[in-house]
Design an enzyme around this catalytic site. Structure first.
Site, PDB file in Angstrom:
ATOM      1  N   VAL A  59      29.284  31.451  61.919  1.00  0.00           N
ATOM      2  CA  VAL A  59      29.901  32.207  62.622  1.00  0.00           C
ATOM      3  C   VAL A  59      31.101  31.642  62.838  1.00  0.00           C
ATOM      4  O   VAL A  59      31.053  30.751  64.898  1.00  0.00           O
ATOM      5  CB  VAL A  59      28.974  32.831  63.674  1.00  0.00           C
ATOM      6  CG1 VAL A  59      30.142  33.569  64.852  1.00  0.00           C
ATOM      7  CG2 VAL A  59      27.303  33.567  63.323  1.00  0.00           C
ATOM      8  N   PRO A  60      32.587  31.926  63.332  1.00  0.00           N
ATOM      9  CA  PRO A  60      33.647  30.661  63.822  1.00  0.00           C
ATOM     10  C   PRO A  60      34.164  31.189  65.011  1.00  0.00           C
ATOM     11  O   PRO A  60      35.362  31.697  64.476  1.00  0.00           O
ATOM     12  CB  PRO A  60      34.718  31.531  62.317  1.00  0.00           C
ATOM     13  CG  PRO A  60      34.385  32.725  62.064  1.00  0.00           C
ATOM     14  CD  PRO A  60      33.110  33.027  62.848  1.00  0.00           C
ATOM     15  N   CYS A  61      33.571  30.610  65.807  1.00  0.00           N
ATOM     16  CA  CYS A  61      33.950  31.007  67.170  1.00  0.00           C
ATOM     17  C   CYS A  61      34.990  29.893  67.051  1.00  0.00           C
ATOM     18  O   CYS A  61      35.775  29.619  68.448  1.00  0.00           O
ATOM     19  CB  CYS A  61      32.738  30.435  67.966  1.00  0.00           C
ATOM     20  SG  CYS A  61      31.996  28.781  68.403  1.00  0.00           S
ATOM     21  N   HIS A  62      35.360  28.702  66.735  1.00  0.00           N
ATOM     22  CA  HIS A  62      36.376  28.284  66.726  1.00  0.00           C
ATOM     23  C   HIS A  62      37.467  29.013  66.737  1.00  0.00           C
ATOM     24  O   HIS A  62      38.574  27.921  66.660  1.00  0.00           O
ATOM     25  CB  HIS A  62      36.505  26.718  65.915  1.00  0.00           C
ATOM     26  CG  HIS A  62      35.452  26.770  63.969  1.00  0.00           C
ATOM     27  ND1 HIS A  62      34.613  27.743  63.687  1.00  0.00           N
ATOM     28  CD2 HIS A  62      36.972  26.860  63.346  1.00  0.00           C
ATOM     29  CE1 HIS A  62      34.981  27.620  62.301  1.00  0.00           C
ATOM     30  NE2 HIS A  62      36.107  27.579  61.847  1.00  0.00           N
ATOM     31  N   ARG A  63      37.766  29.471  65.291  1.00  0.00           N
ATOM     32  CA  ARG A  63      39.030  30.653  65.778  1.00  0.00           C
ATOM     33  C   ARG A  63      39.208  30.972  67.055  1.00  0.00           C
ATOM     34  O   ARG A  63      39.970  31.806  67.046  1.00  0.00           O
ATOM     35  CB  ARG A  63      39.205  31.103  64.675  1.00  0.00           C
ATOM     36  CG  ARG A  63      38.770  30.728  62.975  1.00  0.00           C
ATOM     37  CD  ARG A  63      38.948  31.986  62.266  1.00  0.00           C
ATOM     38  NE  ARG A  63      38.519  31.423  60.744  1.00  0.00           N
ATOM     39  CZ  ARG A  63      37.086  31.898  60.191  1.00  0.00           C
ATOM     40  NH1 ARG A  63      37.213  32.790  59.988  1.00  0.00           N
ATOM     41  NH2 ARG A  63      37.095  30.817  59.208  1.00  0.00           N
TER      42      ARG A  63
END
Lengths: 236, 153
Positions: A150-154
């Site tokens: 789940v790309p929370c780094h984006r």
């Protein structure tokens, strides 16, 4: 040749001359770009029958049933490909059953940020219909049980700085740099089919046949059709 | 292809690759970054380079791939305000042309840049993008039609 041709020729021909500085653009070739591949084995993954529930620094897998183990194995494989720059999406199921409804909504919305792009906490808050909840969105992402997948780094701060990241700011930088260097849609010049990076069909495309596209409509406009296995048109 | 040969080709083409990248990405830093990333990718994949290809075609292909992916990440520019009533400008100003190019779809924009920056032929363009020569022609024509319309020609 008409007026437009002349104008275009002048415009493009007015080249940005680099002169003797062109060689500076040739990068140091040996050593190559930093890869994150070696990180692949440094995650611990927990899964249930419904999908991956947690991912954190460590090793090994916690999965009780055969089905859960299959989810975990798929996650390990996809993470390895992603970190090697060979995959631009995750197809492994994620199980967010243990997560509060607000956080689940934030995580689902974060999952819609396209590969390689970024969005601010405030924008994400607006998209879930809670424009004043940017800080709560930040907290929800901070407690993301399955980072990377789940790309929370984006999600970054409105001023362009990174904000907090569970694996550290350096890791966030490297993940975003990796995504920047990895194309999301790859077409095959011989079959004229466009796939998402990471699709089994895409992985078989020879180096000489790779053509990158920015969107499925772009690819269609020049005679490519979307792959029926990875469905890039449905994902967009 | 060994490292020395590759470096020689890379140095010979770096300027031309940069010119295309600059025209597409519109700023120095992104253009330099795109050229460097393209050269690193080409270097990493040099084992699969097929000698029946011209080196330039291959390098343009890799650069186009990098630039197109970079354009994907950019949001489309806001609709420009309508240009002042239908008077005919005596010539097309570069700034207007730069803005008008934003309205040309990415694929056509890339082909226009490759065609007009470096004078590549339809056949080379087709090979670089993995499309047919007819598609190249129709894309270029479509791009120019959109430009003419945007410039109120």
């Amino acid at each position: 040749m008409d007026r437009m041709d002349t104008a275009l020729r002048e415009f493009f021909g007015d080249a940005v001359v680099l002169g003797g500085r062109a060689h500076r653009l040739v990068p140091r070739l040996v050593g190559g770009p930093v890869t994150l591949e070696k990180l692949a084995g440094r995650f611990r993954i927990e899964a249930t029958d419904r999908g991956v529930t947690r991912l954190y620094p460590g090793r090994g897998v916690l999965a009780e049933s055969a089905r859960a183990r299959r989810h975990a194995a798929q996650a390990v494989e996809e993470l390895g490909e992603y970190l090697a720059g060979r995959r631009a999406f995750f197809s492994v199921d994620v199980d967010l059953a243990g997560v509060a409804p607000f956080q689940a909504r934030v995580l689902a919305e974060a999952g819609r940020i396209p590969f390689g792009e970024t969005e601010s906490y405030a924008e994400l808050a607006r998209r879930i219909g809670r424009p004043r909840a940017a800080r709560a969105v930040g907290n929800a992402l901070g407690a993301n049980p399955v980072p990377v997948i789940v790309p929370c780094h984006r999600v970054i701060r409105g001023d362009g700085s990174w904000g907090h990241y569970a694996f550290g700011g350096e890791m966030k930088t490297r993940l975003l740099a990796l995504e920047r260097a990895t194309p999301a849609l790859v077409g095959c010049a011989s079959t004229r089919i466009v796939c998402r990076r990471g699709c089994p069909h895409e992985q078989r495309v020879g180096e000489a046949n790779r053509v990158v596209f920015a969107s499925v409509p772009d690819a269609r406009s020049v005679g490519y059709r979307p792959c029926r296995a990875c469905r890039p048109d449905a994902a967009a | 292809m060994d490292e020395a040969t590759f470096t020689r080709h890379a140095e010979a083409y770096a300027g031309r690759l940069y010119a295309v990248a600059y025209r597409l990405l519109r700023n120095r830093a992104d253009a330099e970054d795109a050229v460097q990333r393209a050269l690193l990718k080409a270097f990493a994949a040099r084992a699969s380079y097929a000698p029946q290809w011209a080196v330039s075609t291959w390098l343009y292909r890799v650069l186009s791939n990098v630039c197109i992916d970079e354009l994907r990440r950019r949001r489309p520019p806001p609709e420009p305000p309508p240009t002042g009533g239908g008077h005919h400008a005596p010539r097309v100003e570069p700034m207007d042309l730069a803005r008008a190019l934003d309205r040309v779809p990415r694929e056509a924009r890339l082909l226009l840049a490759l065609h007009y920056v470096n004078g590549l032929s339809y056949r080379e363009l087709a090979k670089i993008r993995g499309i047919s020569v007819n598609t190249v022609k129709s894309q270029l024509a479509r791009g120019k039609t959109i430009l003419r319309k945007a410039l109120g020609d």
